[in-house]
Design a protein around this motif. Structure first.
Motif, PDB file in Angstrom:
ATOM      1  N   TRP A 146     -12.151   3.742 -17.322  1.00 24.80           N
ATOM      2  CA  TRP A 146     -12.156   3.857 -15.860  1.00 24.80           C
ATOM      3  C   TRP A 146     -13.388   3.228 -15.224  1.00 24.80           C
ATOM      4  N   LEU A 147     -14.513   3.298 -15.910  1.00 25.54           N
ATOM      5  CA  LEU A 147     -15.751   2.767 -15.335  1.00 25.54           C
ATOM      6  C   LEU A 147     -15.663   1.266 -15.094  1.00 25.54           C
ATOM      7  N   GLU A 148     -14.798   0.597 -15.837  1.00 26.76           N
ATOM      8  CA  GLU A 148     -14.653  -0.847 -15.674  1.00 26.76           C
ATOM      9  C   GLU A 148     -13.794  -1.201 -14.465  1.00 26.76           C
ATOM     10  N   SER A 150     -10.244   2.530  -7.452  1.00 26.75           N
ATOM     11  CA  SER A 150     -10.172   2.531  -8.915  1.00 26.75           C
ATOM     12  C   SER A 150      -8.720   2.393  -9.308  1.00 26.75           C
ATOM     13  N   VAL A 151      -8.303   1.160  -9.580  1.00 27.52           N
ATOM     14  CA  VAL A 151      -6.931   0.895 -10.008  1.00 27.52           C
ATOM     15  C   VAL A 151      -6.930   0.926 -11.534  1.00 27.52           C
ATOM     16  N   GLN A 152      -6.347   1.971 -12.094  1.00 26.98           N
ATOM     17  CA  GLN A 152      -6.395   2.165 -13.546  1.00 26.98           C
ATOM     18  C   GLN A 152      -5.184   1.496 -14.193  1.00 26.98           C
ATOM     19  N   PRO A 153      -5.407   0.483 -15.034  1.00 24.20           N
ATOM     20  CA  PRO A 153      -4.290  -0.264 -15.627  1.00 24.20           C
ATOM     21  C   PRO A 153      -3.542   0.545 -16.677  1.00 24.20           C
ATOM     22  N   HIS A 154      -2.267   0.209 -16.855  1.00 23.09           N
ATOM     23  CA  HIS A 154      -1.425   0.847 -17.861  1.00 23.09           C
ATOM     24  C   HIS A 154      -0.837  -0.222 -18.778  1.00 23.09           C
ATOM     25  N   ARG A 176       0.013   3.926  -3.618  1.00 19.49           N
ATOM     26  CA  ARG A 176      -0.206   5.376  -3.667  1.00 19.49           C
ATOM     27  C   ARG A 176      -1.542   5.705  -4.320  1.00 19.49           C
ATOM     28  N   SER A 177      -1.843   5.021  -5.408  1.00 20.58           N
ATOM     29  CA  SER A 177      -3.092   5.266  -6.123  1.00 20.58           C
ATOM     30  C   SER A 177      -4.300   4.940  -5.248  1.00 20.58           C
ATOM     31  N   GLU A 178      -4.205   3.814  -4.523  1.00 21.49           N
ATOM     32  CA  GLU A 178      -5.317   3.418  -3.647  1.00 21.49           C
ATOM     33  C   GLU A 178      -5.492   4.433  -2.523  1.00 21.49           C
ATOM     34  N   LEU A 197     -18.076   8.279  -4.233  1.00 18.68           N
ATOM     35  CA  LEU A 197     -18.293   7.790  -5.584  1.00 18.68           C
ATOM     36  C   LEU A 197     -18.789   8.899  -6.507  1.00 18.68           C
ATOM     37  N   HIS A 198     -19.698   9.745  -6.006  1.00 16.99           N
ATOM     38  CA  HIS A 198     -20.231  10.796  -6.873  1.00 16.99           C
ATOM     39  C   HIS A 198     -19.157  11.822  -7.230  1.00 16.99           C
TER      40      HIS A 198
END
Length: 288
Positions: free
Chosen positions: A204-206, A218-222, A233-235, A243-244
């Protein structure tokens, strides 16, 4: 460790334990553990949806057909679902039970409700009635070979003995930021002694960035391509978070894996991370 630090840690654990007892009393319900599937193996493979799962399936597809497997989230919307025919399926996010106006969620329930092989669907105990309604609605009266099992999606921390008691009774689990914690707990509840994690990249940090408007994205790839609807929806879901706050949720996830590793050791259960380049540092690495 100094006496002051020991006292501070004890007070912190005591506070967490009091909160844990309250959550269990208020939120936990009777859970029904899944049964062992027909495959004769003490090993089970969890198929998380990270991008590396595509390579794992390409390399070990035949082996995955031989071993008990656990699928999660939107895998039912992919061709790999019918190819691998998972024995267990775990859903935890409330979106799956209340977002059926979303085309991806509707497709998911239709695939689950009409599955053509014996499979156990594991859902939060609080969502059991809703799950039955959704299966009936999207199954069009069919009788798929689908069993239901439940878990308590109640995350706690506290004294080790309290955690052990709550986890083994099915009343709670390590604080779950995502579906992987309940998937592992489900595999343990079914009696498997070796649990292998695949597709658990957790990179996720990437993916995290902050726009010029100070919106965190944070668009998390699958391993599959997300639809435009799901990306939107994710956005939208991340909008409004600082951020914290997001980094704190990451901290919670990785910390929970260490609590889970501690608990698994007391049950003589081995959890292996078979995901290449995974960010999870709580479990020893071992390939399939």
């Amino acid at each position: 460790m100094s006496t002051m630090m020991k006292v501070s840690e004890f007070v912190s654990r005591l506070g967490d334990s009091c909160k844990a007892v309250a959550k269990i009393v208020l939120l936990s319900r009777r859970a029904t553990a899944p049964r062992r599937c027909e495959k004769k193996s003490d090993k089970v493979v969890i198929l998380a949806n990270g991008p590396s799962l595509k390579t794992t399936i390409e390399q070990y597809g035949a082996k995955l057909l031989e071993l008990p497997t656990v699928a999660v989230n939107f895998m039912a919307n992919t061709p790999q679902f019918a190819e691998l025919r998972p024995d267990y399926y775990v859903l935890a996010d409330p979106h799956f039970f209340r977002g059926t106006e979303n085309e991806n969620v509707a497709s998911l329930w239709k695939a689950l409700a009409t599955v053509g092989w014996r499979m156990t669907l594991c859902v939060p105990a609080s969502e059991l009635a809703r799950s039955r309604d959704l299966l009936a609605r999207f199954g069009n009266g069919k009788s798929p070979e689908l069993q239901l099992a439940t878990f308590n999606f109640v995350g706690i921390e506290g004294f080790d003995w309290l955690e052990n008691m709550a986890y083994s009774s099915g009343r709670a689990m390590p604080r779950p930021r995502n579906v992987l914690i309940p998937a592992i707990m489900t595999a343990m509840a079914a009696g498997y002694r070796e649990i292998y994690l695949t597709g658990a990249d957790h990179s996720w940090l990437e993916t995290i960035r902050v726009t010029d408007a100070n919106n965190v994205v944070s668009v998390q790839p699958h391993f599959y391509a997300d639809s435009k609807t799901e990306l939107k929806r994710s956005e939208t879901e991340y909008r409004g978070y600082r951020l914290h706050d997001i980094l704190k949720s990451f901290y919670t996830a990785f910390r929970s894996y260490h609590r889970l590793a501690r608990y698994a050791a007391t049950r003589n259960v081995s959890i292996y991370n078979a995901t290449p380049s995974s960010y999870i540092d709580a479990f020893p690495r071992r390939g399939l």
